[in-house]
Structures are given as structure tokens and as C-alpha cells.
Design an enzyme around this catalytic site. Structure first.
Site, mmCIF file in Angstrom:
data_model
loop_
_atom_site.group_PDB
_atom_site.id
_atom_site.type_symbol
_atom_site.label_atom_id
_atom_site.label_comp_id
_atom_site.label_asym_id
_atom_site.label_seq_id
_atom_site.Cartn_x
_atom_site.Cartn_y
_atom_site.Cartn_z
ATOM 1 N N GLU A 93 14.654 -5.013 -2.912
ATOM 2 C CA GLU A 93 14.282 -4.173 -1.779
ATOM 3 C C GLU A 93 13.163 -4.805 -0.963
ATOM 4 O O GLU A 93 12.314 -5.508 -1.483
ATOM 5 C CB GLU A 93 13.855 -2.785 -2.278
ATOM 6 C CG GLU A 93 12.688 -2.828 -3.239
ATOM 7 C CD GLU A 93 12.321 -1.464 -3.814
ATOM 8 O OE1 GLU A 93 13.226 -0.633 -3.981
ATOM 9 O OE2 GLU A 93 11.136 -1.255 -4.088
ATOM 10 N N CYS A 106 7.226 -5.957 3.621
ATOM 11 C CA CYS A 106 6.839 -5.985 2.213
ATOM 12 C C CYS A 106 8.012 -6.566 1.426
ATOM 13 O O CYS A 106 9.108 -6.009 1.440
ATOM 14 C CB CYS A 106 6.539 -4.548 1.794
ATOM 15 S SG CYS A 106 6.317 -4.323 0.041
ATOM 16 N N CYS A 113 10.720 -6.243 -13.175
ATOM 17 C CA CYS A 113 9.387 -6.804 -13.422
ATOM 18 C C CYS A 113 9.096 -6.715 -14.917
ATOM 19 O O CYS A 113 9.371 -5.694 -15.530
ATOM 20 C CB CYS A 113 8.332 -6.029 -12.632
ATOM 21 S SG CYS A 113 6.654 -6.677 -12.846
ATOM 22 N N CYS A 117 3.805 -1.718 -16.045
ATOM 23 C CA CYS A 117 2.697 -0.808 -15.743
ATOM 24 C C CYS A 117 3.291 0.609 -15.796
ATOM 25 O O CYS A 117 4.363 0.841 -15.233
ATOM 26 C CB CYS A 117 2.127 -1.084 -14.348
ATOM 27 S SG CYS A 117 1.524 -2.774 -14.138
ATOM 28 N N CYS A 120 4.713 2.534 -12.669
ATOM 29 C CA CYS A 120 5.548 1.791 -11.735
ATOM 30 C C CYS A 120 7.034 1.915 -12.061
ATOM 31 O O CYS A 120 7.454 1.683 -13.191
ATOM 32 C CB CYS A 120 5.125 0.321 -11.745
ATOM 33 S SG CYS A 120 6.107 -0.699 -10.651
ATOM 34 N N CYS A 339 7.196 1.142 -5.364
ATOM 35 C CA CYS A 339 7.754 -0.088 -5.914
ATOM 36 C C CYS A 339 8.992 0.181 -6.779
ATOM 37 O O CYS A 339 8.940 0.875 -7.768
ATOM 38 C CB CYS A 339 6.662 -0.742 -6.747
ATOM 39 S SG CYS A 339 7.060 -2.329 -7.391
#
Ligand code: SAH
Length: 352
Positions: A93, A106, A113, A117, A120, A339
Site C-alpha cells: 500500500e 507514503c 513486517c 509492534c 501495528c 500502517c
């Protein structure tokens, strides 16, 4: 297998031109300009390059970039969210935010990932698949730029932030090459102070990459003690706050520059005045701006975002200590701008 021309920086392209094509070095610059100045992605259309060289190029090289799969627009935020599909049919994205003359793209640097975290969506609800290639990172810019031109949207991308999916410092080789292409005047030529890298706090290579390019840094600090930060951001166990701040200190800043500290506002968790005091204390030796980010709820972390009143109190305290504060307003929330949240809605087959 053919190699993708969009994966090379100028130096690599020069080597290819000399050794693979037996051509003079300046051809590399010409190819670079076709790709990044004239947005020409068909080798046959490189009109100042001879037919025989184009043939040689075509046998060994190709030009591939991710394709726009879906777009959603949020009028209230004047933001577009792009879902792009890679060659191997994975989704990434990018978000385009238009704010007067500033048009910020962005971009993502990974599919998923590995950092996990807790707040997220990318880290928790999507699988980490792989790093993106240079062609896939710079390709987001090229594809979206093409979309803007095609749809006669007058705005041009002025700023780039690495705040999409993934951790830039864990894909440092490809992010470095992307930065070389973004900042090279024979390629995209965006000025260095219009590019920001955001990191969850990987120390390895951090000050080097920021100092090398003179770009801006944003650090997702979010917490003021190692205990709390490690709980929400496991990477803190490897790179604790003190070490992270020492690394940031190595960054050379111009007079008007500062480091952006991102601070997620989680109700009753990190948003009291005591937290604000501690934040001022640990950042006292750095030149920073603090960006307060209201938490955008995810499925895997059931905490609330801070109240408006608490956020204002927090900001007021920081300002009373002469620290510049900005508050990230809902940009992209309506279009699932947190995110990884847009890719997720695709995976869950929600209606866009
Ligand atoms: N890996 C990099 C860049 C990706 S995330 C980093 O961690 O900085 C970009 C920013 O969005 C980070 O500051 C991240 O902490 C923040 N973010 C992640 N999930 C969020 C959520 N649910 N609500 C608000 N901000 C979030």
C-alpha cells in the site's frame, strides 16, 4: 532470467552499460532519464539509443513495477490510498496526502513486517513475506505519478515518507539504492529535505544513512521507559532507548533541522503528564519535534486512543518546555490509513 532495469542505481547501470552492452558510460544516464524523467517503460521507445543496443538490452533486461490494483479516496482528508500488486501477486500500500502545495507520498518497503509492534496492523495481522526490491519501492512512486498524470490531477508529488508497511532500516540496501534514485537529478531529483525515513528504532546503519543523504529522520519512540517500550515494541529488547538516543545524537543537523519523534497516544498507558515530563527529560540533549499520533485501533490491541483533552494537555506541557509539537490528525483513517490496514481490508475481502 531477465534483470529488472528499475533495480539499479546509476553506478550499477554504468557498469552494465560498459560490461554487458559494450557501450560508453553516458548511455547509463540516458537510460536513467528515460525511466525516471520521461517515464518511458518500454525499452523500444528509448529513441536516442541505437536499435542494436536496444536489442541487446531487450535480451537481458526488462522493466517491471507493481501495478495499481485499487484506489480509494477520502475527500475529508484529501488523501488517496493505493493498493498495488507485485509481480508475485502480493499486495502493498501507498498513501498520497494532499495538503495545499505539499503532496506527500507514503511508501512501503516490505510485504508485511517482522517487527511485531503490538499496536501495528502490518506486524500483527499480516504475514511478513519479504523485503521489497528497489523496483517495487521506486515503482510505487512511478506508478502513482503515472496515475496522477493520466487523470490530469495537477498536483505533483513533493515529499516522500517511508512510513508505509515495513521497516526501512531492515531493508537498508534496497532503501539506499531507492534514495540514490529519488535524489539523483538525472532521475527523480527530489530534494533531500523532502524525504523522511521512519524507523521503529533499528540502530544498525541509522546515523550513516541519514547523514549520507542528508534526509530527515522520524523515530517511532512512543514510550519513555524500556519496560513499557519492550512490551509494546519487542525490538527495544535489542536496541534499548538509551542506545537508540545515543545513535540519533550522531546525526548531523543543519540549523533549521530537527529529528521527529513519533509518539503514539494510548489512553492511560503513555499519555499522562508524568510521561510527558519523562519524555522531555530523555530528549533533553536532542533537537526534536514531537509528533503526537492518536492511536488508530487495530484488531489485535484493544486499548483506547487518548482523549482529546489529554492529548491537548500533553501537547501543552511539551510546548511549555519549548518543544515543537504537531498532532497527526485523522489523515487516512477513513480509508484505513493505519500502517497495513488497507492491505488487510483487501485480505479480508471487505468492500472498498
Ligand atoms: N517501521 C517504521 C515505519 C512504518 S509505521 C516505523 O516503525 O517507524 C509508520 C508509523 O505509524 C510509525 O510511527 C508507527 O508506529 C505508526 N503506527 C503503526 N500502527 C499504528 C496505529 N495503529 N495507529 C497509529 N499509528 C500507528
Amino acid at each position: 532470467m531477465k534483470q529488472n532495469l528499475l533495480n539499479f542505481n546509476l553506478k550499477e547501470l554504468e557498469k552494465i552499460v560498459i560490461h554487458n552492452l559494450n557501450e560508453p558510460k553516458f548511455r547509463a544516464k540516458q537510460i536513467f532519464q528515460w525511466l525516471y524523467k520521461k517515464y518511458t517503460f518500454n525499452i523500444n521507445n528509448f529513441s536516442n539509443i541505437s536499435k542494436s543496443t536496444k536489442e541487446k538490452l531487450n535480451t537481458k533486461f526488462e522493466i517491471k513495477k507493481p501495478q495499481i490494483h485499487h484506489i480509494s479516496y477520502c475527500e475529508q482528508d484529501n488523501a488517496y490510498k493505493f493498493l498495488l500488486k507485485t509481480e508475485d501477486e502480493k499486495f502493498i500500500e501507498s498513501i498520497l496526502m494532499i495538503c495545499n502545495k505539499r503532496v506527500t507520498l507514503c511508501i512501503s518497503c516490505m510485504i508485511g513486517c517482522p517487527l511485531k509492534c503490538k499496536f501495528c496492523a502490518t506486524g500483527n495481522e499480516l504475514k511478513f513475506i519479504r523485503n521489497l526490491e528497489v523496483s517495487e519501492i521506486v515503482g510505487q512512486f512511478l506508478e502513482i505519478n503515472k496515475y496522477l498524470q493520466k487523470n490530469k490531477i495537477k498536483q505533483k508529488i513533493t515529499n516522500i515518507v517511508f512510513m508505509g508497511m515495513g521497516e526501512p532500516l531492515l531493508n537498508i540496501e534496497n532503501v539506499t539504492k531507492t534514495l540514490e534514485i529519488l535524489t539523483n537529478n538525472d532521475a527523480i531529483g527530489i530534494s533531500k529535505n523532502k524525504i523522511t525515513i521512519s524507523t521503529a528504532g533499528i540502530i544498525q546503519g541509522l546515523s550513516e544513512i541519514i547523514n549520507k543523504f542528508g534526509i530527515k529522520l522520524a523515530v517511532s519512540l512512543h514510550f519513555t521507559t524500556d519496560k513499557q517500550r519492550s512490551n509494546f515494541m519487542p525490538i527495544n529488547l535489542k536496541y534499548p532507548i538509551k542506545k537508540l538516543l545515543e545513535e540519533i545524537k550522531k546525526i548531523s543537523l543543519n540549523k533549521r533541522d530537527y529529528i521527529t519523534i513519533e509518539y503514539l497516544m494510548l489512553k492511560n498507558i503513555n499519555d499522562t503528564l508524568n510521561h510527558a515530563k519523562k519524555l522531555v527529560q530523555i530528549l533533553s540533549h536532542l533537537k526534536v519535534k514531537i509528533n503526537l499520533i492518536p492511536y488508530n485501533p487495530t484488531k489485535t490491541l484493544s486499548v483506547k486512543t487518548s482523549t482529546e483533552q489529554q492529548l491537548n494537555l500533553f501537547a501543552k506541557y511539551l510546548r511549555s518546555k519549548f518543544i515543537p509539537v504537531t498532532v497527526r490528525r485523522s489523515k487516512g483513517q477513513k480509508i484505513k490509513g493505519g500502517c497495513g490496514q488497507f492491505v488487510l481490508s483487501k485480505e479480508n475481502h471487505e468492500n472498498f
